[in-house]
Design an enzyme around this catalytic site. Structure first.
Site, PDB file in Angstrom:
ATOM      1  N   SER A 117      99.574 -12.745 -49.129  1.00  0.00           N
ATOM      2  CA  SER A 117      99.413 -11.985 -48.121  1.00  0.00           C
ATOM      3  C   SER A 117      99.041 -12.767 -46.990  1.00  0.00           C
ATOM      4  O   SER A 117      99.957 -13.775 -46.403  1.00  0.00           O
ATOM      5  CB  SER A 117      98.599 -10.579 -48.108  1.00  0.00           C
ATOM      6  OG  SER A 117      98.549  -9.875 -47.094  1.00  0.00           O
ATOM      7  N   ARG A 170      90.094   0.713 -42.031  1.00  0.00           N
ATOM      8  CA  ARG A 170      90.365   0.047 -43.413  1.00  0.00           C
ATOM      9  C   ARG A 170      91.118   1.448 -44.146  1.00  0.00           C
ATOM     10  O   ARG A 170      92.226   0.853 -44.904  1.00  0.00           O
ATOM     11  CB  ARG A 170      89.103   0.120 -44.356  1.00  0.00           C
ATOM     12  CG  ARG A 170      89.200  -0.269 -45.619  1.00  0.00           C
ATOM     13  CD  ARG A 170      89.853  -1.560 -46.070  1.00  0.00           C
ATOM     14  NE  ARG A 170      89.817  -1.902 -47.302  1.00  0.00           N
ATOM     15  CZ  ARG A 170      90.219  -2.818 -47.836  1.00  0.00           C
ATOM     16  NH1 ARG A 170      90.981  -3.842 -47.000  1.00  0.00           N
ATOM     17  NH2 ARG A 170      89.993  -3.308 -49.158  1.00  0.00           N
ATOM     18  N   ASP A 182     106.538  -3.442 -52.223  1.00  0.00           N
ATOM     19  CA  ASP A 182     105.661  -3.885 -51.201  1.00  0.00           C
ATOM     20  C   ASP A 182     106.209  -3.468 -49.811  1.00  0.00           C
ATOM     21  O   ASP A 182     107.504  -4.142 -49.557  1.00  0.00           O
ATOM     22  CB  ASP A 182     105.539  -5.480 -51.141  1.00  0.00           C
ATOM     23  CG  ASP A 182     104.639  -6.025 -49.926  1.00  0.00           C
ATOM     24  OD1 ASP A 182     104.250  -5.089 -49.315  1.00  0.00           O
ATOM     25  OD2 ASP A 182     104.349  -7.100 -50.054  1.00  0.00           O
ATOM     26  N   HIS A 242     102.052  -3.567 -52.010  1.00  0.00           N
ATOM     27  CA  HIS A 242     101.538  -4.835 -51.409  1.00  0.00           C
ATOM     28  C   HIS A 242     100.787  -5.487 -52.348  1.00  0.00           C
ATOM     29  O   HIS A 242     100.372  -6.716 -52.532  1.00  0.00           O
ATOM     30  CB  HIS A 242     101.292  -4.852 -50.089  1.00  0.00           C
ATOM     31  CG  HIS A 242     100.554  -6.102 -49.401  1.00  0.00           C
ATOM     32  ND1 HIS A 242     101.555  -7.098 -49.592  1.00  0.00           N
ATOM     33  CD2 HIS A 242      99.499  -6.463 -49.109  1.00  0.00           C
ATOM     34  CE1 HIS A 242     100.697  -8.357 -48.738  1.00  0.00           C
ATOM     35  NE2 HIS A 242      99.689  -7.809 -48.783  1.00  0.00           N
ATOM     36  N   ASP A 243      99.661  -4.668 -52.756  1.00  0.00           N
ATOM     37  CA  ASP A 243      98.628  -5.215 -53.673  1.00  0.00           C
ATOM     38  C   ASP A 243      98.920  -5.672 -54.997  1.00  0.00           C
ATOM     39  O   ASP A 243      98.102  -6.416 -55.783  1.00  0.00           O
ATOM     40  CB  ASP A 243      97.387  -3.993 -53.991  1.00  0.00           C
ATOM     41  CG  ASP A 243      96.448  -3.688 -52.929  1.00  0.00           C
ATOM     42  OD1 ASP A 243      96.316  -4.862 -52.219  1.00  0.00           O
ATOM     43  OD2 ASP A 243      95.652  -3.056 -52.987  1.00  0.00           O
TER      44      ASP A 243
END
Lengths: 369, 369
Positions: free
Chosen positions: A149, A218, A314, A347-348
Site C-alpha cells: 500500500s 476511518r 483489491d 486491499h488488506d
C-alpha cells in the site's frame, strides 16, 4: 530473539530535512524498531515500509494497543522475511504519530505542538528521512525495501530517489500514483475530520481531539480496504440481534457494528492531524510526475530487482495500477517479476494469511541475496 | 403542455398508514407532480419512482434549486416516456423532505417537527403510500412502474405488493436487497450526520442544521455513484490551480473541489434526518426476506412484464444484482427482459444521456401498452 533490543521503542534525532513542498524540518526525529542482527559488513538489512495508519511495530507488540506487530506473520525467525538472516528495520513515517516528527510533535519555534503548522510532506520526504536513519545506523545499501500500500509507494520512491542504495524492491498492493477515486475517498475523510468542531483547526492537543470526525474518516477508508465479496462473506445482511430488525438507528446489522468499532478503536491509536498529513502525502504521490511525466524515467538509474504483487479483489489499488508499474520497469530495462494473487480480502490481503504471498516474498528475497 | 397543472406542486392528504415497523402514520401526506393527461378509462398512467435523494420534480423545474427536472431527458412530449401518450406521476417518497410526510413534518401529537420521533419506514411503506395516492387519483391499474436505483426497488416492491395493479415494471440500476458494502457506505453517512453536534439528536429544526455532517455523507455516497474510470476521465489528477500544488489542505485537486461542491450544494436541498430515514429504508430492503427467503416468491402473483437494466460500470448495484432479479423472475415464470448497457458513468448512468437506454424504455413501454 537475536537482538536483545528487539521491540524496544527507539528514536533517532537526525538533523534537518529540506522538504519537497519548499519547507524544512530542522530536527527530524524518526522512531523505529529493528529485528534480527546487522552483520559486520552491514549488508543484510531490509527496510519494511508501513502503510497509511501503520507504524514501526512490525513484529512486536504495539505499545498502546498491546496487539501483536502488524506483520508478525511475515517477519520473524524462519518466516518469509527471516530475522535469523536479515536485519529488518521498520520506522514510523514522518507525519505520523508513533514517535516520528509529525503534527503532534513540539515545534521548536514555539514550544507547542505543530498542529497545522507542520509542513505538508510527500512520500519522497518520508523516504529521505528513512535514508537519514540508515546513515545514522551505518547502513549504506539495503538488501531490499519492502512495502505494501503506501509502503509500496515508499519502496518505489526509494528505487527512484536512491537508486544505488537498494538491491531489491518489493511492492505489494500499491500504485505509482493516486487516482481521482483514491483522492476522493481521502478528501471525504479529511472533510469528516475538519467538520468536527473539536478539530479546532488542528489545535486540539490541549483539549478534546476530534474523535468523531476521525472515526468517520476511518470508517469510509476501511470500506475501501475490503472487497465487496469479502464483506458479504463475513457479514452479509446478518443482524446483531439475530431475531429481528429493531426499526431504529442503532447498529442493527453486524457490518454497521463492525465499522463503528473500526472507527472508534482507530481513534485510540491515531492522531487526526497525522491522518490529514499522510493522506495528503498519498494524494500528492505521482512518481511519473516527479520524473518528467514518464514513469519509466523513475527507474532508469535503479540497480534493483523488482517484485510487484497485486491482489485480484483489491479495488483501492487494483491490478492495472501494478501492471502500469511493471510496464514502466520493463521500459526502463529493470528486472521485474509481477504476479496477481487471488484473495477474497481486497486491499488488506497483503496483511493477511496468504501462503502464495509468503512463497513469492521468501523466494524473491532469497534470489535477491 | 397537455396538462395545465403541469409542474405545480401538489399534495394529497391520504389518511392513516400502518407501517412495516409496527408504527403508524395517522395523516400521510404525499407531494406529487403529474405530466400528460389521464385518459377517461384511467388506463394510461405510469408511475415513476425516484431515487434516495430524488423528488417529485421529474420533468419540471425544482422549486428550490431552479434546476430542470431530474429526468427531463427521459420524460416529456415525444420522449421515451412520452407525456403525449402517458399520464406520468411522480411522488416524493414518505420519509423525504420535498412535501411528503417525513421527519421534518409536523407531528400532530406534539405540534412540532417529528425529528427522530418519525417512525422508521421501509421501501414497502413508501410503495403503500404511493398506492394510496393512486386511489386518491382514481387510478386502479398502472401501465407501468418505472424506477432507477431506490426507484427500482420501489418498482420491484410494487410488483410484489400490488401484483394486480401494474402491467409492466421497469427496474434500472437497482437491486433486490442492499449488500453489506451498500449498508457500510450508508452507515458512514449516518455516522457523519450524527457526529455533527448541530444534529442534536434530530431536533435541529429551530436551530442550525447539521450541514457539515450531511455534506460529508453526501460526498461519501457521491463517490459510489460514479465509476473509477469516469472520475479519472473527468478529473484525473488535474489541479485547481493549473500551475502547481499548494502543499496545503485547500482543494488542490479538481476532484476535491467537485466533491466539496456536491456535498455543500446537497445541503441546500435536503434534510439530514430524511437522509437518515431513507438510507435506513434502503438498508432494510431485502425483497426475498419479505417472501420466505425466496426472491421468486415475490413475483409469483405478479401479472406484470419486467424490464431489468444494469450498467457495466455501476459498482453500487452491479450487474450480478440485476441478474439475480432476472433469475428469480424466470423462476416465477414472469416475462422478463434483461440487458446490461455500457456506460462510463457508473451508477448515475441511468440518469444521463444514453440512447440505448432510451430505446430500451421506449420499446418496452410500447410493447407493454
Amino acid at each position: 530473539m537475536t537482538d536483545p533490543r528487539h521491540g524496544l521503542d527507539r528514536k533517532a534525532a537526525l538533523g534537518g530535512l529540506a522538504l519537497d513542498g519548499g519547507g524544512r524540518l530542522d530536527a527530524v526525529e524518526v522512531a523505529y524498531e529493528t529485528y534480527g542482527t546487522l552483520n559486520p559488513q552491514a549488508s543484510n538489512a531490509i527496510l519494511v515500509c508501513h502503510a497509511l495508519t501503520g507504524d514501526q511495530h512490525l513484529a512486536s507488540a504495539h505499545p498502546r494497543t498491546g496487539k501483536p506487530g502488524w506483520w508478525v506473520r511475515m517477519v520473524g525467525p524462519g518466516k518469509p522475511i527471516d530475522t535469523d538472516r536479515w536485519f529488518v528495520i521498520c520506522s514510523n513515517v514522518i507525519g505520523s504519530c508513533l514517535g516520528s516528527s509529525g503534527p503532534a510533535s513540539i515545534d521548536p519555534a514555539t514550544g507547542r505542538p505543530y498542529g497545522m503548522n507542520f509542513p505538508v510532506i510527500t512520500i519522497r520526504d518520508m523516504v529521505r528521512a528513512q535514508a537519514m536513519l540508515l546513515d545514522h545506523l551505518g547502513i549504506e545499501t539495503l538488501t531490499a525495501v519492502v512495502g505494501g500500500s503506501m509502503g509500496g509507494m515508499q519502496a518505489l520512491s526509494w528505487a527512484a530517489t536512491f537508486p544505488d542504495r537498494l538491491r531489491a524492491c518489493v511492492v505489494l498492493a500499491s500504485a505509482a500514483r493516486h487516482s481521482a477515486q483514491n483522492i476522493a475517498f481521502h478528501e471525504v475523510g479529511r472533510q469528516a475530520i475538519m467538520a468536527d468542531p473539536n478539530w479546532a483547526n488542528g489545535a486540539y492537543y490541549d483539549g478534546t481531539p476530534p474523535t468523531a470526525g476521525l472515526a468517520v474518516a476511518r470508517m469510509a477508508a476501511h470500506i475501501t480496504y475490503l472487497s465487496e465479496a469479502g464483506l458479504t462473506a463475513k457479514f452479509g445482511r446478518s443482524l446483531q440481534n439475530r431475531t429481528a430488525k429493531t426499526f431504529g438507528f442503532d447498529a442493527d446489522f453486524q457490518v454497521e457494528s463492525y465499522l463503528r468499532h473500526q472507527g472508534l478503536s482507530f481513534t485510540d491509536r491515531f492522531d487526526a492531524n497525522s491522518y490529514l498529513y499522510i493522506t495528503r502525502a498519498l494524494d500528492y504521490f505521482d512518481l511519473a510526475e516527479e520524473h518528467g511525466g514518464h514513469l519509466a524515467n523513475a527507474f532508469r538509474a535503479s540497480k534493483a530487482r523488482f517484485c510487484v504483487v497485486s491482489f485480484d479483489t483489491d479495488w483501492l489499488y487494483p491490478t492495472p495500477e501494478s501492471r502500469s508499474i511493471v510496464h514502466a520497469l520493463n521500459a526502463a530495462g529493470a528486472p521485474a517479476s509481477f504476479v496477481e494473487l487471488s484473495s477474497p480480502f481486497g486491499h488488506d490481503a497483503f496483511l493477511l494469511e496468504n501462503p502464495a504471498l509468503d512463497r513469492v516474498i521468501a523466494g524473491f528475497l532469497g534470489a535477491a541475496a
